[in-house]
Scaffold this motif. Structure first.
Motif, PDB file in Angstrom:
ATOM      1  N   GLU A  29      23.584 -11.685  29.820  1.00 16.81           N
ATOM      2  CA  GLU A  29      23.824 -10.525  30.676  1.00 16.81           C
ATOM      3  C   GLU A  29      24.748  -9.516  29.991  1.00 16.81           C
ATOM      4  OE1 GLU A  29      24.130 -10.550  35.132  1.00 16.81           O
ATOM      5  OE2 GLU A  29      26.259 -10.467  34.562  1.00 16.81           O
ATOM      6  N   ASP A  37      20.683  -8.677  31.152  1.00 17.82           N
ATOM      7  CA  ASP A  37      19.764  -9.524  31.910  1.00 17.82           C
ATOM      8  C   ASP A  37      20.121 -10.997  31.770  1.00 17.82           C
ATOM      9  OD1 ASP A  37      17.577 -10.565  33.302  1.00 17.82           O
ATOM     10  OD2 ASP A  37      16.249 -10.411  31.568  1.00 17.82           O
ATOM     11  N   ALA A  38      20.574 -11.586  32.855  1.00 16.07           N
ATOM     12  CA  ALA A  38      20.845 -13.026  32.893  1.00 16.07           C
ATOM     13  C   ALA A  38      19.646 -13.793  33.423  1.00 16.07           C
ATOM     14  CB  ALA A  38      22.067 -13.304  33.772  1.00 16.07           C
TER      15      ALA A  38
END
Length: 172
Positions: free
Chosen positions: A117, A122-123
């Protein structure tokens, strides 16, 4: 109260944790290409997971990964080093019915997702990857413990998400 844990269960947890941490390792190695401490922590816990002994070398490598996390000046790299620390720590999940032990189960995946992230925004892909690949035995081990204490930070949110998903029955 003690929770029953077999060596095989700890090994499977350690292998999954090592796989999760390894997904974030490129962020650390990009920031500190000559520093092997996080990689060493992952490798030594993977050796345990593959049938080796649980030795002082795992703890030593874990502490070295923690030191590496504190020395790097990049948030994603720091989170990646903490994922390696958590992977090594998974070999030392204690058989105590304590909420604090849950971090030994979800920590590597949690920090790997956080590293992604921080680096990419973006995790989700990392969380999904970890959830899809968790061995059923890790889900079973987690269910023996009381709910964790994730806190209110972003890391806490990632912990809560992982814990919630891993406590669900395995998809078949």
């Amino acid at each position: 109260m003690e929770i029953a844990l077999s060596l095989d269960e700890l090994r499977q947890l350690s292998l999954w944790s090592a796989d999760c941490a390894e997904r974030a390792l490129p962020f650390y190695e990009a920031a500190a290409p000559d520093d092997r401490r996080p990689r060493d922590a992952i490798e030594v816990v993977r050796e345990f997971g593959a049938g080796g002994n649980r030795t002082k070398a795992i703890r030593t490598a874990a502490w070295a990964a923690l030191k590496a996390a504190g020395e790097v000046d990049d948030p994603a790299a720091e989170a990646a080093a903490r994922a390696a620390l958590a992977a090594a720590g998974s070999a030392y999940l204690h058989p105590l019915a304590a909420a604090t032990q849950v971090k030994h189960i979800v920590g590597a995946a949690q920090y790997a997702a956080y590293a992604h992230e921080l680096a990419t925004g973006d995790a989700e892909a990392t969380l999904s990857w970890a959830i899809e690949r968790v061995p059923p035995v890790v889900r079973e081990v987690l269910r023996r413990y009381p709910n964790g204490m994730p806190g209110r930070s972003r890391l806490g949110e990632l912990h809560r998400r992982l814990e919630t998903e891993l406590r669900r029955p395995s998809p078949s």
